[in-house]
Design an enzyme around this catalytic site. Structure first.
Site, PDB file in Angstrom:
ATOM      1  N   LYS A  75       0.842  -1.188   0.000  1.00  0.00           N
ATOM      2  CA  LYS A  75       0.000   0.000   0.000  1.00  0.00           C
ATOM      3  C   LYS A  75       0.885   1.247   0.000  1.00  0.00           C
ATOM      4  CE  LYS A  75      -3.818   2.062   2.709  1.00  0.00           C
ATOM      5  NZ  LYS A  75      -4.663   1.867   3.909  1.00  0.00           N
ATOM      6  N   SER A 152      -9.498   2.254   3.260  1.00  0.00           N
ATOM      7  CA  SER A 152      -8.660   2.957   2.311  1.00  0.00           C
ATOM      8  C   SER A 152      -7.768   2.043   1.478  1.00  0.00           C
ATOM      9  CB  SER A 152      -7.770   3.954   3.073  1.00  0.00           C
ATOM     10  OG  SER A 152      -6.872   3.283   3.949  1.00  0.00           O
ATOM     11  N   SER A 176      -9.814   0.060   7.337  1.00  0.00           N
ATOM     12  CA  SER A 176      -9.222   0.079   6.004  1.00  0.00           C
ATOM     13  C   SER A 176      -8.705  -1.250   5.502  1.00  0.00           C
ATOM     14  CB  SER A 176      -8.084   1.100   5.956  1.00  0.00           C
ATOM     15  OG  SER A 176      -8.581   2.410   6.088  1.00  0.00           O
TER      16      SER A 176
END
Length: 459
Positions: A75, A152, A176
């Site tokens: 990420k 996210s 997330s």
């Protein structure tokens, strides 16, 4: 990625010579073109170079681990040497590539895994829906019409769901690493906050930030956890009796959508028929935490404001997604005294949760609704804000308690949309929740064809 491309299958293929690290790298580079906006950056030349080095180690009989040569995704709020860490934002465009890996990336690389690239995310990791106006929203091709990928860690979940990688790192502050798996039919793990070192990770709300991953199976998640901590066989998976706690009135109180309720009901029935010991009783911490957040707001929003307050003034302000700006400003309006009260409640609630769980795990739907349509969220900022809050309503509970949580597929609605369940354990009991999740995954098994949909929670 070859069929059956989970971590054990890939490791077996590499060990047998059926597949090489170069094959996996080239396959990833071919597939990534079919999944737009999933990755913010990919360094093909470096990946192929690393794959050649991995194949060389294996030919000489010196692989760094059974997983040497397997690509994984990172990420883009986690540092990986040679890649710029954008945090999903144009405000960091001036940064050069990271000079070193975050410890969790370094640990996986030390086992021979290869960084495939940096995945897309909600700007600053500050949304449960996964939209990003700067780098695109991942997953538009998965549904017609498109639906939100969840945030996210949107790119990490889509990378696994689209079979680009078997493992993708992510972060979780309020959900997330659970919402995107819920919306994509993958497995997500929010670890206790101190399980993996957080250095090299861009903070959002430090009291709530933690690391974890997205995989296709719980077995892969257990393998990841062992690799990430340098303890490959630390989590047992023996067929012990599962004890799952369900607060049935709380499930009803949550306002779960009817189509999600049907699948959750079905999953509970299948688990009971499969031999899981399910106990129905009131769990006071769930009510207490849910009520406190509903009345006073999410305290992580206040911390997020403090982290990013400097970006609220021009010229940086003009570079930020207006939806993210609105959330940051809302966090800044939170009364610090209220935040202090919430943080004190957090300590007490964690202790209460430890007492009430009593060696079991707690069952919750991961998200109250199916993945929402994307276009209305892009067109209406108020609708976006309301849906974002509803999407995170249940995942915030584990984050507030710092409870390790695994989100895994529960089934499909009649419209073919994924539904996810979550298992929670008290802070620090990550092994317990991973083992329980492996049993739940096995017991649901063929039930994931979801031909038997019933209505209402079991009586």
């Amino acid at each position: 990625m070859p069929d059956g491309g989970d971590l054990p299958a890939l490791a077996a293929g590499l060990a047998s010579g059926e597949v090489s690290a170069g094959d996996l790298a080239r396959d990833f580079l071919d597939r990534v073109r079919t999944s737009p906006a999933t990755f913010i950056s990919v360094d093909a030349e470096h990946l192929l170079q690393e794959a050649r080095a991995s194949d060389g180690r294996r030919r000489s009989g010196e692989p760094l681990s059974p997983y040497d040569g397997i690509p994984f995704a990172v990420k883009d709020n986690i540092d990986a040497a040679g890649y710029r860490t954008t945090n999903g934002s144009r405000t960091r465009a001036w940064l050069g590539p990271a000079r070193s890996d975050a410890p969790i990336v370094a640990t996986l690389r030390a086992a021979g895994l290869l960084v495939a690239g940096k995945t897309n995310l909600s700007e600053f990791a500050f949304s449960g829906l996964g939209l990003n106006p700067h780098f695109g929203t991942p997953g538009r091709h998965r549904h017609d019409p498109p639906r939100a990928p969840g945030g996210s860690s949107a790119g990490s979940a889509i990378a696994v769901a689209d079979n680009l990688v078997a493992l993708a790192l992510g972060t979780d502050t309020a959900g997330s690493l659970r919402v995107p798996p819920a919306f994509t039919g993958t497995v997500g793990f929010r670890a206790t906050s101190n399980r993996y070192p957080m250095s090299g990770v861009v903070p959002l709300a430090p009291s709530f930030d933690t690391l974890g991953a997205v995989t296709r199976t719980v077995a892969d998640m257990i393998a990841f956890d062992g690799l990430a901590r340098g303890r490959p066989n630390d989590v047992a998976t023996a067929d012990d009796e599962i004890e799952i706690l369900v607060d049935r009135p709380f499930l009803r109180f949550c306002g779960v959508a009817p189509d999600v309720e049907q699948v959750i009901d079905n999953a509970l029935r299948d688990l009971r028929h499969g031999g899981a010991r399910i106990l129905f009783r009131r769990l006071e911490p769930l009510w207490q935490v849910s009520d406190a957040i509903a009345r006073h707001g999410w305290p992580g929003g206040f911390e997020a404001y403090r982290q990013h307050a400097a970006l609220l003034a021009p010229p940086e302000r003009d570079l930020v997604d207006p939806r993210v700006l609105a959330r940051l400003e809302l966090g800044g309006r939170t009364d610090p005294d209220i935040v202090a009260e919430l943080m004190a409640l957090r300590v007490a609630a964690r202790e209460d949760f430890e007492r009430e769980a009593q060696g079991a795990v707690v069952f919750l739907p991961t998200v109250k609704h199916v993945p929402p349509l994307l276009a209305p969220l892009e067109a209406d900022d108020r609708r976006f804000a309301e849906m974002n809050l509803e999407t995170l309503r249940l995942t915030m509970i584990a984050s507030f308690l710092d409870a390790p949580a695994v989100a895994l597929p529960a089934g499909l609605t009649p419209d073919g949309l994924p539904v996810s369940l979550s298992l929670l354990a008290p802070r620090g009991h990550d092994g317990r929740v991973l083992v329980a999740a492996s049993h739940v995954e096995r017991l649901l098994g063929s039930a994931l064809s979801f031909s038997r949909l019933r209505s209402g929670f079991p009586h």
